[in-house]
Design an enzyme around this catalytic site. Structure first.
Site, PDB file in Angstrom:
ATOM      1  N   ARG B  51       0.846  -1.199   0.000  1.00  0.00           N
ATOM      2  CA  ARG B  51       0.000   0.000   0.000  1.00  0.00           C
ATOM      3  C   ARG B  51       0.875   1.241   0.000  1.00  0.00           C
ATOM      4  NH1 ARG B  51      -3.214  -1.757   5.448  1.00  0.00           N
ATOM      5  NH2 ARG B  51      -3.755  -3.860   4.737  1.00  0.00           N
ATOM      6  N   ASP B  53       0.266   5.409   1.413  1.00  0.00           N
ATOM      7  CA  ASP B  53      -0.661   6.261   2.166  1.00  0.00           C
ATOM      8  C   ASP B  53      -1.193   7.429   1.330  1.00  0.00           C
ATOM      9  OD1 ASP B  53      -0.628   4.868   4.534  1.00  0.00           O
ATOM     10  OD2 ASP B  53       1.029   6.018   5.397  1.00  0.00           O
ATOM     11  N   ARG B 199       9.426   7.661   6.163  1.00  0.00           N
ATOM     12  CA  ARG B 199       9.048   8.980   6.691  1.00  0.00           C
ATOM     13  C   ARG B 199       9.560   9.188   8.125  1.00  0.00           C
ATOM     14  NH1 ARG B 199       2.820   8.962   5.458  1.00  0.00           N
ATOM     15  NH2 ARG B 199       2.904  10.824   6.776  1.00  0.00           N
TER      16      ARG B 199
END
Lengths: 247, 247
Positions: B51, B53, B199
């Site tokens: 996935r 975000d 991140r």
């Protein structure tokens, strides 16, 4: 009362153009909303160097407005940017004379039009350049640009919808085409521009780049003074108002 | 029945992430809608390498799906791109073996994170980089990157919300920081990445760049295996999934 001049940049993608319109999100609307808020509800109107259409971007649009506030220009810049949305940014705020006018005092504007000349779509450029998949003869477009420089009647290259009543004579100080890899950029500096003028010129340039027309056709097209002689206006997302110069 | 592999790019700005969700605009949702339309209403499900975000971009996300259609891959590509929205593009379609799996067969992924290190806001970068106004010591960040390369338990650098139950050991084949003018890019190539790993790492890198931490702190942070040791996750718009490699 002071007159303030602002240089603003905006990503045109989510604006219905510059000029305020009821129920639409416009650059003028957002800017006046922020200023009116700063002035505790007293409506503040701005004047710009000119309008830009839906989807057209700015790195150098210039506006002026009057305010009763006496605050340092750096504070003006910070206060405005705090209130403005992320796609609209004030680069510079300056105090100007009470007679300065963002539209009437313009002596030169610079527009750039970006072409992404590549077969595969780049999703990151969809709002920021005109993606054009066909081979272009850049040398021919560069030659054609030279025929546009100088003072000409640009009637052929202005929208039939234009409301300008006066002369359609304008002076292009510079008209060039540069290539950097797959990016082709047209740079136009001139005394003024008619409605859709850059986007109509670039449309003709792409005809020349595809060798459907000769570079020297520009001379004849200018002489005809007829919008019907040339093809379609290219889309807005490639167009940037880069700079506005004043006396 | 054939299994097809697609390499897709998307501008994450207007997607609520990759994974399908009711009433949200997602990459998986748009892709499955296009495929289901091509298959005259027969639902087609896709499997991705993983996935991404909300707000995260892709230049190399890879998915697979099965179809009863027997059509050339160039036609697949054209048909899909005609049905897909402008912010989602299929670069490549290939026929793969029936046992290929876009998630389980991944051997390497590359992520990049873009910082625009400049005091003035650039409206055109607001969705495509993390605009960071403070001075950064790039040499210190480059040194810190070297401590991340190799096999480590990345628990400290993964979201506490992560649902991964297995080992948090991953191998980073490459971790580098490059500067080009005001643009700073972090490049990470690895066997796999934990949730929010890039991140969180970049957040620590920015602490090191601001000299709030030493580059060698990375060693200690890895050893602690504690998410609480490090600061905030940087925003999604700087992150790009650049490539996914298979056996």
């Amino acid at each position: 009362m002071a007159r303030l001049k602002c240089i603003i940049s905006y990503d045109g993608s989510l604006f219905s153009g510059f000029q305020i319109q009821p129920k639409k999100r416009t650059v003028q609307g957002e800017m006046e909303k922020a200023l009116t808020k700063m002035h505790k509800g007293t409506p503040i109107r701005i004047q710009a160097s000119g309008r830009t259409d839906t989807g057209v971007h700015s790195k150098g649009q210039t506006v002026h407005f009057d305010s009763a506030y006496d605050i340092p220009t750096t504070n003006w810049k910070q206060a405005l940017n705090t209130l403005l949305p992320g796609d609209l940014y004030v680069w510079e705020v300056g105090i100007v004379s009470d007679t300065f006018h963002a539209r009437y005092d313009v002596v030169e504007k610079e527009y750039r039009y970006y072409i992404w000349n590549e077969k595969e779509i780049d999703v990151f450029k969809r709002n920021y350049a005109y993606q054009f998949p066909y081979t272009l003869n850049v040398t021919a477009m560069q030659e054609a640009c030279r025929y546009l420089e100088g003072e000409h009647d640009f009637t052929t290259f202005s929208s039939a919808k234009a409301t300008t009543k006066g002369s359609k004579k304008r002076t292009l100080y510079q008209a060039v085409c540069e290539q950097n890899g797959n990016e082709i950029v047209f740079i136009f500096r001139g005394s003024g521009f008619l409605y859709n003028m850059v986007r109509i010129i670039v449309g003709v340039m792409l005809d020349i780049g595809q060798e459907r027309r000769k570079p020297s056709d520009i001379v004849e097209l200018l002489a005809k003074k007829d919008r019907q002689m040339v093809g379609e206006t290219v889309p807005p997302q490639g167009l940037y108002l880069v700079a506005v110069k004043y006396k």
